[in-house]
Design an enzyme around this catalytic site. Sequence first.
Site: not given
Ligand code: AQP
Length: 338
Positions: A118, A201, A204
Site C-alpha cells: 500500500k 487481488k 475496492k
Molecule cells: N480479493 C479478495 N479476495 C478474498 N478476500 C478478500 N478480502 C479483501 N479482498 C479480498 C477480505 O475482505 C476482508 C476485508 O478487507 P478490508 O477491506 O479490511 O481490507 P483489504 O483486504 O485491504 O480489502 P480491499 O478491498 O483490498 O480494500 P482496500 O482496497 O481499501 O485496501 C478481509 O478479510 C480480506 O481478507
Amino acid sequence: MTTPTFTPRVFSGIQPSGGLTLGNYLGAIKRFVSMQDEAFETIYCMVDLHAITVWQDPADLRRNTRELAAGFIASGISPEKSILINQSQVPEHAQLAWIFNCVARMGWMKRMTQFKDKAGKNAEAASLGLFGYPALMAADILIYHATHVPVGEDQKQHLELTRDIAAKFNHDYDVDFFPLTEPVIEGAATRVMSLRDGSKKMSKSDPSDASRINMTDDADTIAKKIRKAKTDPDALPSEAEGLADRPEARNLVNIYAALNDQSVAEVLRDVGGQQFGAFKPLLAELAVSKLSPISSEMARLMADPSEIDQILKRGARQARDITAPILEKTYEIVGMVR
Ligand code: AQP
C-alpha cells in the site's frame, strides 16, 4: 498457572474505504454469515479507524460506513445474532492498540507485506497509521478475546502478527490473558483476483472499476465486466490441475464455485471443455442471481440510514460490555493506576 478457556468468539472487520467488492463478499462476508449459526458469539465491524490510514473524504467515509453496514445486513448478518459495530464507537479498540504499539517490534511491522504494497515506492509519505495498522488490527481482535477470525488469504500475515503480539504480551507480563487467535481462511475464493490482472487481488481501491465487481453493480454492469474479464484462448479443463498456470481462468472458476457453494472439481465436471464464450454468460447469470437480492436490500436500507445508525449504536453498547472489562484488566496487568 492454569491456561484459561476462552469463550468461542468470532471477530472480523472490513474497511469502509470504498464500496464492497465480490472479493470482500466471498473472502469474508459469506463466512461471517455462516459462523453466526455455529457455536460462536459473533462480532462484526466496519473498521473506520483503519480506513483513514489512507485519505478518506469525510462525507464519503460516512456514506461508505453506512453502506458497508447495509451490505453486511443485506448479506445475512443479523443484528439479533451478531454484534454489529463501527470501530470508532468502541474506543477500547484504539486504547488497546496503544498498548500493542508498545508490545509489537519495529522489525515485525517492517515485514508486513500489506504496508509495502500500500505504501508503494513512496513509503516516506505514508501515514504512521498505515505502518501501525496491524497493531490496531490485533487490538480489534484481542479486545474481545476473540478465538477465531474469518478473513481472506491476504490477511494471514496480520493474523500471525496478532498471535505474536498476544504471545509477547502474555510472556512479558507472565499472564495467560490474551488468546492465540485462529484464522479461518476457507472456501473456494479466499483470494479473488482482479478481473483485469490475474496476479493482483480484487480490491475496492483499485483505480480501475472494471477490475472488480461491486456489490452495488446492476445486472448489466456485472455481465459486462465478466464478459470483458481477461482470460486466455483455451477451453476450460476438466480437472483443477489444468488451471495451475492459468490465473485468470482459475479466478473465474473459483468465483463460480464459491458463489454456487460447490468445489472447483464439481464445477469443472460440469463446464470442463467449454470455451469462455459459453462459460462467462453462465458465470454472469449466477453472479447476478446471487448479488442482486443483496444490492436491492442494500438500496432499501440506505434509503433510511437512521435504522443502520440505531443498529450500530446498539452494537457499540453491547460491544463495550465485553471490551471495557478487558481493557481495565489489561491496564491493571500493565501497571496503570486506576
Ligand atoms: N480479493 C479478495 N479476495 C478474498 N478476500 C478478500 N478480502 C479483501 N479482498 C479480498 C477480505 O475482505 C476482508 C476485508 O478487507 P478490508 O477491506 O479490511 O481490507 P483489504 O483486504 O485491504 O480489502 P480491499 O478491498 O483490498 O480494500 P482496500 O482496497 O481499501 O485496501 C478481509 O478479510 C480480506 O481478507
